[in-house]
Design a protein around this motif. Sequence first.
Motif, PDB file in Angstrom:
ATOM      1  N   UNK A   1       0.830  -1.209   0.000  1.00 20.91           N
ATOM      2  CA  UNK A   1       0.000   0.000   0.000  1.00 20.91           C
ATOM      3  C   UNK A   1       0.861   1.254   0.000  1.00 20.91           C
ATOM      4  N   UNK A   2       1.886   1.249   0.839  1.00 19.41           N
ATOM      5  CA  UNK A   2       2.722   2.435   0.960  1.00 19.41           C
ATOM      6  C   UNK A   2       3.494   2.720  -0.320  1.00 19.41           C
ATOM      7  N   UNK A   3       4.086   1.694  -0.905  1.00 14.52           N
ATOM      8  CA  UNK A   3       4.921   1.935  -2.074  1.00 14.52           C
ATOM      9  C   UNK A   3       4.110   2.246  -3.320  1.00 14.52           C
ATOM     10  N   UNK A   4       2.929   1.676  -3.443  1.00 10.45           N
ATOM     11  CA  UNK A   4       2.056   2.071  -4.553  1.00 10.45           C
ATOM     12  C   UNK A   4       1.660   3.532  -4.401  1.00 10.45           C
ATOM     13  N   UNK A   5       1.331   3.926  -3.171  1.00 11.79           N
ATOM     14  CA  UNK A   5       0.943   5.309  -2.905  1.00 11.79           C
ATOM     15  C   UNK A   5       2.085   6.270  -3.231  1.00 11.79           C
ATOM     16  N   UNK A   6       3.287   5.964  -2.752  1.00  6.15           N
ATOM     17  CA  UNK A   6       4.428   6.844  -2.988  1.00  6.15           C
ATOM     18  C   UNK A   6       4.819   6.869  -4.468  1.00  6.15           C
ATOM     19  N   UNK A   7       4.680   5.727  -5.136  1.00  2.91           N
ATOM     20  CA  UNK A   7       4.963   5.697  -6.578  1.00  2.91           C
ATOM     21  C   UNK A   7       4.035   6.659  -7.323  1.00  2.91           C
ATOM     22  N   UNK A   8       2.763   6.655  -6.967  1.00  2.00           N
ATOM     23  CA  UNK A   8       1.802   7.528  -7.629  1.00  2.00           C
ATOM     24  C   UNK A   8       2.071   8.994  -7.301  1.00  2.00           C
ATOM     25  N   UNK A   9       2.450   9.281  -6.049  1.00  2.00           N
ATOM     26  CA  UNK A   9       2.789  10.659  -5.678  1.00  2.00           C
ATOM     27  C   UNK A   9       3.987  11.139  -6.484  1.00  2.00           C
ATOM     28  N   UNK A  10       5.008  10.288  -6.590  1.00  2.00           N
ATOM     29  CA  UNK A  10       6.201  10.658  -7.348  1.00  2.00           C
ATOM     30  C   UNK A  10       5.888  10.847  -8.828  1.00  2.00           C
ATOM     31  N   UNK A  11       5.032   9.998  -9.361  1.00  2.00           N
ATOM     32  CA  UNK A  11       4.611  10.163 -10.754  1.00  2.00           C
ATOM     33  C   UNK A  11       3.872  11.479 -10.929  1.00  2.00           C
ATOM     34  N   UNK A  12       3.040  11.821  -9.946  1.00  2.00           N
ATOM     35  CA  UNK A  12       2.339  13.100  -9.978  1.00  2.00           C
ATOM     36  C   UNK A  12       3.295  14.276  -9.937  1.00  2.00           C
ATOM     37  N   UNK A  13       4.369  14.154  -9.160  1.00  2.00           N
ATOM     38  CA  UNK A  13       5.371  15.224  -9.116  1.00  2.00           C
ATOM     39  C   UNK A  13       6.023  15.430 -10.479  1.00  2.00           C
TER      40      UNK A  13
ATOM     41  N   UNK B   1      12.051  13.447  -1.518  1.00  2.00           N
ATOM     42  CA  UNK B   1      11.557  13.100  -0.179  1.00  2.00           C
ATOM     43  C   UNK B   1      10.646  11.882  -0.258  1.00  2.00           C
ATOM     44  N   UNK B   2       9.707  11.915  -1.186  1.00  2.00           N
ATOM     45  CA  UNK B   2       8.723  10.838  -1.266  1.00  2.00           C
ATOM     46  C   UNK B   2       9.273   9.586  -1.941  1.00  2.00           C
ATOM     47  N   UNK B   3      10.383   9.719  -2.632  1.00  2.00           N
ATOM     48  CA  UNK B   3      11.027   8.543  -3.220  1.00  2.00           C
ATOM     49  C   UNK B   3      12.011   7.887  -2.256  1.00  2.00           C
ATOM     50  N   UNK B   4      12.333   8.565  -1.153  1.00  2.00           N
ATOM     51  CA  UNK B   4      13.383   8.062  -0.263  1.00  2.00           C
ATOM     52  C   UNK B   4      13.093   6.685   0.333  1.00  2.00           C
ATOM     53  N   UNK B   5      11.834   6.306   0.662  1.00  2.00           N
ATOM     54  CA  UNK B   5      11.619   4.934   1.150  1.00  2.00           C
ATOM     55  C   UNK B   5      12.001   3.867   0.120  1.00  2.00           C
ATOM     56  N   UNK B   6      11.722   4.125  -1.145  1.00  2.00           N
ATOM     57  CA  UNK B   6      12.123   3.178  -2.182  1.00  2.00           C
ATOM     58  C   UNK B   6      13.633   3.158  -2.325  1.00  2.00           C
ATOM     59  N   UNK B   7      14.263   4.328  -2.272  1.00  2.00           N
ATOM     60  CA  UNK B   7      15.724   4.376  -2.357  1.00  2.00           C
ATOM     61  C   UNK B   7      16.358   3.643  -1.178  1.00  2.00           C
ATOM     62  N   UNK B   8      15.776   3.825   0.003  1.00  2.00           N
ATOM     63  CA  UNK B   8      16.309   3.159   1.193  1.00  2.00           C
ATOM     64  C   UNK B   8      16.209   1.648   1.049  1.00  2.00           C
ATOM     65  N   UNK B   9      15.104   1.172   0.522  1.00  2.00           N
ATOM     66  CA  UNK B   9      14.943  -0.272   0.316  1.00  2.00           C
ATOM     67  C   UNK B   9      15.974  -0.795  -0.677  1.00  2.00           C
TER      68      UNK B   9
ATOM     69  N   UNK C   1      10.649   4.380 -14.932  1.00  2.00           N
ATOM     70  CA  UNK C   1       9.279   3.835 -14.891  1.00  2.00           C
ATOM     71  C   UNK C   1       8.296   4.926 -14.484  1.00  2.00           C
ATOM     72  N   UNK C   2       8.651   5.711 -13.452  1.00  2.00           N
ATOM     73  CA  UNK C   2       7.803   6.830 -13.032  1.00  2.00           C
ATOM     74  C   UNK C   2       7.516   7.773 -14.202  1.00  2.00           C
ATOM     75  N   UNK C   3       8.582   8.125 -14.922  1.00  2.00           N
ATOM     76  CA  UNK C   3       8.453   9.089 -16.015  1.00  2.00           C
ATOM     77  C   UNK C   3       7.608   8.538 -17.150  1.00  2.00           C
ATOM     78  N   UNK C   4       7.785   7.268 -17.456  1.00  2.00           N
ATOM     79  CA  UNK C   4       6.991   6.655 -18.526  1.00  2.00           C
ATOM     80  C   UNK C   4       5.504   6.670 -18.178  1.00  2.00           C
ATOM     81  N   UNK C   5       5.182   6.297 -16.942  1.00  2.00           N
ATOM     82  CA  UNK C   5       3.776   6.307 -16.518  1.00  2.00           C
ATOM     83  C   UNK C   5       3.228   7.728 -16.544  1.00  2.00           C
ATOM     84  N   UNK C   6       4.042   8.701 -16.116  1.00  2.00           N
ATOM     85  CA  UNK C   6       3.606  10.102 -16.110  1.00  2.00           C
ATOM     86  C   UNK C   6       3.280  10.583 -17.528  1.00  2.00           C
ATOM     87  N   UNK C   7       4.139  10.245 -18.494  1.00  2.00           N
ATOM     88  CA  UNK C   7       3.896  10.658 -19.876  1.00  2.00           C
ATOM     89  C   UNK C   7       2.734   9.888 -20.487  1.00  2.00           C
TER      90      UNK C   7
END
Length: 444
Positions: free
Chosen positions: A120-132, A319-327, A358-364
């Motif tokens: 749940x958390x990583x899907x949410x953060x992925x979407x936020x980052x894509x929105x950014x 900031x919002x990508x940092x949990x994925x980077x940490x993992x 991947x974020x950028x592709x989904x955003x476009x």
Amino acid sequence: MMAAIDVGEVNGRYQEGTAAALEASDNTAHQISHDPWYQVAFVLTTGVNSAYVLGYSGSIMVFLGWFGGTIGMILAAALSLHANTLLAHIHEVGGKRRIRYRDLAGYLYGRKMYRLTWALQYVNLFMINTGYIILAGQALKAIYVLYRDDNALKLPYCIAIAGFVCALFAFGIPHLSALRIWLGISTFLGLIFIIVAFILSLKDGLSTPAPDYSIPGSHVSKIFTTIGSVASLVFAYNTGMLPEIQATIKPPVIKNMDKALWLQFTVGVLPLYAVTFMGYWAYGSSTSAYLLNSVNGPTWVKTMANIAAFLHTVIALHIFASPMYEYLDTEYGRGKGSAFSFHNVSFRVLLRGGYLTINTFVAALLPFLGDFMSLTGALSVFPLTFVLANHMFLTVKKNKLSAFRKVWHWLNIVGFSCLALAAAVVALRLIVVDSKTYHLFADL
């Protein structure tokens, strides 16, 4: 990583750590217990006052009106402060610091909840980052339109440029604590686009007739847009990664996190309120979804504001990508040597570059991602921030709470669960409607 979570502890005695610095619940390649409370407060306020604030006049106030929007903004802030404070107060349980949301869920509920919370958390953060990345692309497109009207530079191209710049920044910042001076820069950049939007909106409002403040749409559509706007209210104040942010703070971690949260929800939300209310006052129900597209003023001023919004978005995304980077860094990184050694920089280029590609592709591909973000928010933001936070607090503190407090927390759990379900239905409807209007790689 899962081996570090002793699920058998769940049946043990919960206790809040009182030592100066408790051991973390699991290993991490990133820094913990390193940052003063005011640096963490800057992280939180950077997330709140990102370029997303330029859309709240059009996405919240237009559909709720003066009364509903104003009350909603204040009430959502109060409820968000309450929920985040609950989560902050159970950062230390079982004699350890739970430095990730999933660690805390795994300790309290077991392995299945660990995995579900993580998803749940990583899907949410992925979407936020894509929105950014979409926001950054929109800022670039807005700059181009100020000088050219040939429509040669389309939004997907701007999004690709934005994604590339975000990746370059990610390569050079190894972890969340390393932002340091960039947080001050982000605050300065945020003030630029917020002050410009505020002043130009004020000028337009004073020089034009009073706008129409009526809520658009039919009776049925107003019901759906109201629920969707309530979901946007919740999104405005919450990160979905509070344990990860709190992991960076110096002891005493609960007291210091309280300070950071109070700064975020008092002084930190004032710029958000100012630009949101001023934008709606000036343009009413015709307010654009990106406020800088509504304002009138000198081209160079609007250019400066859009550049600031673009650069601020690059920092906020980190900031919002940092949990994925940490993992990625903890699981696959070597964790040795300087953060800027050839090996570690190459590692970040490969893995973070792949993630942001991947974020950028989904955003476009889906620049009308707001509908999908609404669905993700309904299925993850509400459960993580409100439902789970209240239930976790009940689980940890149940023997110390009065009957009234227990009823209050259960009301929050049930109420936000119902709201999440309603918001999910609304988001699905929006996706169906907009899929008939927009196409993939649309130039919005």
